[in-house]
Design an enzyme around this catalytic site. Structure first.
Site, PDB file in Angstrom:
ATOM      1  CE  LYS A  20      -2.900   0.835   3.646  1.00  0.00           C
ATOM      2  NZ  LYS A  20      -2.674   2.187   4.186  1.00  0.00           N
ATOM      3  CB  SER A  21       3.770   2.325   2.046  1.00  0.00           C
ATOM      4  OG  SER A  21       3.180   2.273   3.315  1.00  0.00           O
ATOM      5  NE  ARG A  25       6.253   6.555   0.830  1.00  0.00           N
ATOM      6  CZ  ARG A  25       5.355   6.387   1.803  1.00  0.00           C
ATOM      7  NH1 ARG A  25       4.253   5.695   1.580  1.00  0.00           N
ATOM      8  NH2 ARG A  25       5.543   6.899   3.003  1.00  0.00           N
ATOM      9  N   GLY A  92      -4.772   8.069   5.426  1.00  0.00           N
ATOM     10  CA  GLY A  92      -3.846   8.993   6.077  1.00  0.00           C
ATOM     11  C   GLY A  92      -2.649   9.281   5.189  1.00  0.00           C
ATOM     12  CD  GLN A 167       0.486   8.312   7.136  1.00  0.00           C
ATOM     13  OE1 GLN A 167      -0.088   9.109   7.868  1.00  0.00           O
ATOM     14  NE2 GLN A 167      -0.043   7.166   6.763  1.00  0.00           N
ATOM     15  CG  ASP A 312       0.581   0.040   9.490  1.00  0.00           C
ATOM     16  OD1 ASP A 312       0.272   0.884  10.355  1.00  0.00           O
ATOM     17  OD2 ASP A 312       0.913   0.353   8.332  1.00  0.00           O
ATOM     18  CE  LYS A 339      -0.252   4.131  12.999  1.00  0.00           C
ATOM     19  NZ  LYS A 339       0.504   4.848  11.977  1.00  0.00           N
ATOM     20  NE  ARG A 343      -5.225   0.078  13.252  1.00  0.00           N
ATOM     21  CZ  ARG A 343      -4.539   0.235  12.129  1.00  0.00           C
ATOM     22  NH1 ARG A 343      -3.217   0.238  12.142  1.00  0.00           N
ATOM     23  NH2 ARG A 343      -5.176   0.375  10.978  1.00  0.00           N
ATOM     24  NE  ARG A 385      -2.615  -1.849   8.202  1.00  0.00           N
ATOM     25  CZ  ARG A 385      -2.416  -2.342   6.977  1.00  0.00           C
ATOM     26  NH1 ARG A 385      -2.614  -3.621   6.741  1.00  0.00           N
ATOM     27  NH2 ARG A 385      -1.986  -1.580   5.986  1.00  0.00           N
TER      28      ARG A 385
HETATM   29  C1  S3P Z   1       2.507   4.857   6.215  1.00  0.00           C
HETATM   30  C2  S3P Z   1       3.105   5.203   7.399  1.00  0.00           C
HETATM   31  C3  S3P Z   1       2.607   4.760   8.717  1.00  0.00           C
HETATM   32  C4  S3P Z   1       1.662   3.568   8.597  1.00  0.00           C
HETATM   33  C5  S3P Z   1       0.648   3.777   7.503  1.00  0.00           C
HETATM   34  C6  S3P Z   1       1.332   3.970   6.164  1.00  0.00           C
HETATM   35  C7  S3P Z   1       3.065   5.358   4.945  1.00  0.00           C
HETATM   36  O1  S3P Z   1       1.892   5.815   9.318  1.00  0.00           O
HETATM   37  O2  S3P Z   1       1.024   3.337   9.817  1.00  0.00           O
HETATM   38  O3  S3P Z   1      -0.221   2.668   7.423  1.00  0.00           O
HETATM   39  O4  S3P Z   1       2.707   4.857   3.872  1.00  0.00           O
HETATM   40  O5  S3P Z   1       3.896   6.289   5.016  1.00  0.00           O
HETATM   41  P1  S3P Z   1       2.636   6.956  10.188  1.00  0.00           P
HETATM   42  O6  S3P Z   1       3.456   7.781   9.288  1.00  0.00           O
HETATM   43  O7  S3P Z   1       1.506   7.739  10.822  1.00  0.00           O
HETATM   44  O8  S3P Z   1       3.450   6.218  11.202  1.00  0.00           O
END
Ligand code: S3P
Length: 425
Positions: A20-21, A25, A92, A167, A312, A339, A343, A385
């Site tokens: 996902k991350s 990007r 987020g 993030q 996560d 989150k 959680r 999750r």
């Molecule tokens: C993510 C960073 C994490 C993670 C989120 C995805 C990202 O969050 O928990 O699911 O893709 O950069 P945080 O930056 O709030 O730690």
């Protein structure tokens, strides 16, 4: 709602969807690059589709075809003012990273998301982006979305972040692409580094030294081919199920094992888990196949620098801890409270309902493992999750479990239940 029963053993081979991350990007950096970016194994989850829609609204042509995404990037200065409010949905990552980009554009934007996003803290990006010169306000004056962002000329800064958050780091680095001098972000502990790796791949000048990432202002990024590895956060449910459901043996193929994300593997091994890492590939983002066999797990303490590498995965690590013998203590994980749901509270509520012994603390939880679990009605709080973690718990429980709102798995893993079904024999 639908019901899940205890399972005998999970066996077979599985390939989890793209990370996902990294998928987010790829769309963002491809949109800011000159020329075409091709993305394969892109995660077709609701969060990443929100990112695509936001960039389409900013004037980028993005073709989402089966098997690949094509992004017709228009360069760092090619975005157009959107005619609508941008909607990040539940994401987020979309909200925070795109804010870093919008802070530097020669137009104004309003950015919002669903009920959960509108409760998540945005001060953490508003503060550093404002220090860089951005004009960014929370429309409800509560430091949450909707945000109004008026693009400005940005200055390079050295930001010391209180939280280890990829993030936050990524929002600042993206703004730093447009700043008048070098930008640095120092974190208390290193968070996932996918932005640094992929920005460098697209031609940006990004360096890392310890817990500090540096970026220089950049005239251009160049479109690339990105192959997204399987998401270790999605693999985590099968790692946990394979380790905890008696008789199981699973081969999970092509999983991203970036060291800033692999904490679940290190913890599972430390708990006595039988995991063999096969076919490692270190060409770009590292990947491997994981052979997971049922194991008798024991409790451990999880705290400190490893926390961001498994943040996560903590909900499903809670399930492993409930199945393990002995005590598991989780500390330094206060970020769990902000989150998609709180959680800590939601794990305590739902694991208690299934008969586990769990106590919430200020920054984590304490789980006395080995208590037999029984079926229950679980409230996912629309947190993907949580829904998937309690599906794993249901496989270990006597009787039937119902998960309310389980369709929220579409956020990160739309085919989760179908994939799980292929392993139930
Ligand atoms: C993510 C960073 C994490 C993670 C989120 C995805 C990202 O969050 O928990 O699911 O893709 O950069 P945080 O930056 O709030 O730690």
């Amino acid at each position: 709602m639908s019901n899940i029963q205890r399972n005998e053993a999970l066996r077979g081979e599985i390939t989890v969807p793209g990370d996902k991350s990294i998928s987010h990007r790829a769309v963002m950096f491809g949109s800011l690059a000159d020329g075409l970016t091709e993305v394969t194994n892109f995660l077709q989850g609701a969060d990443c589709l929100s990112t695509i829609e936001c960039f389409r609204s900013l004037g980028i042509e993005i073709e989402n075809t089966p098997g690949r995404i094509l992004i017709h990037g228009k360069g760092l200065h090619g975005l157009q003012a959107p005619s609508i409010v941008l909607d990040a949905g539940n994401s987020g990552t979309t909200t925070r990273l795109i804010s870093g980009i919008l802070a530097a554009q020669p137009f104004e934007t309003t950015l919002t998301g669903d009920a959960s996003i509108q409760k998540r803290p945005m001060r953490r990006i508003m503060e550093p982006l404002s220090m860089m010169g951005a004009d960014i306000t929370s429309l409800n004056n509560n430091d949450c979305a909707p945000l109004h962002i008026k693009g400005s000329r940005l200055h390079g800064i050295h930001y010391h972040s209180k939280v280890a958050s990829a993030q936050v780091k990524s929002a600042i680095l993206l703004a730093g692409l447009y700043a008048d001098a070098e930008t640095k972000v120092t974190e208390p502990v290193v968070s996932r580094n996918h932005s640094e790796i992929m920005l460098r791949y697209f031609g940006a000048n990004v360096k890392t030294e310890g817990t500090t990432a540096h970026i220089s202002p950049e005239p251009r990024l160049t479109g690339q081919c990105v192959r997204v590895p399987g998401d270790i956060s999605s693999a985590a449910y099968f790692i946990a199920a394979g380790l905890c459901v008696p008789g199981s043996e699973l081969l999970i193929k092509n999983v991203g094992i970036n060291p800033t994300r692999d904490g679940i593997l290190r913890i599972a091994l430390a708990m006595g888990g039988n995991i063999t890492i096969l076919n490692e590939n270190h060409d770009g983002e590292p990947t491997a196949d994981l052979l997971v066999k049922y194991s008798r797990l024991h409790g451990i303490t999880i705290k400190g620098d490893i926390i961001p590498t498994l943040i996560d995965e903590l909900p499903v690590i809670n399930i492993m801890a409930a199945a393990a013998e002995g005590t598991t203590v989780i500390q330094d994980a206060a970020e769990l409270k902000v989150k998609e749901s709180n959680r800590i509270d939601v794990m305590v509520e739902n694991l208690t309902a299934m008969g586990a012994d769990i106590t919430g603390t200020e920054d984590g939880m304490i789980i006395e493992g080995g208590k037999p679990l029984h079926g229950a009605v679980i409230d996912s709080h629309l947190d993907h999750r949580i829904a998937m973690s309690f599906t794993v718990a249901a496989l270990l429980a006597k009787g039937e479990t119902t998960i309310k709102g389980r369709d929220c798995i579409n956020i990160s893993y739309p085919s989760f239940y179908e994939d799980l079904e292929t392993l139930r024999r």
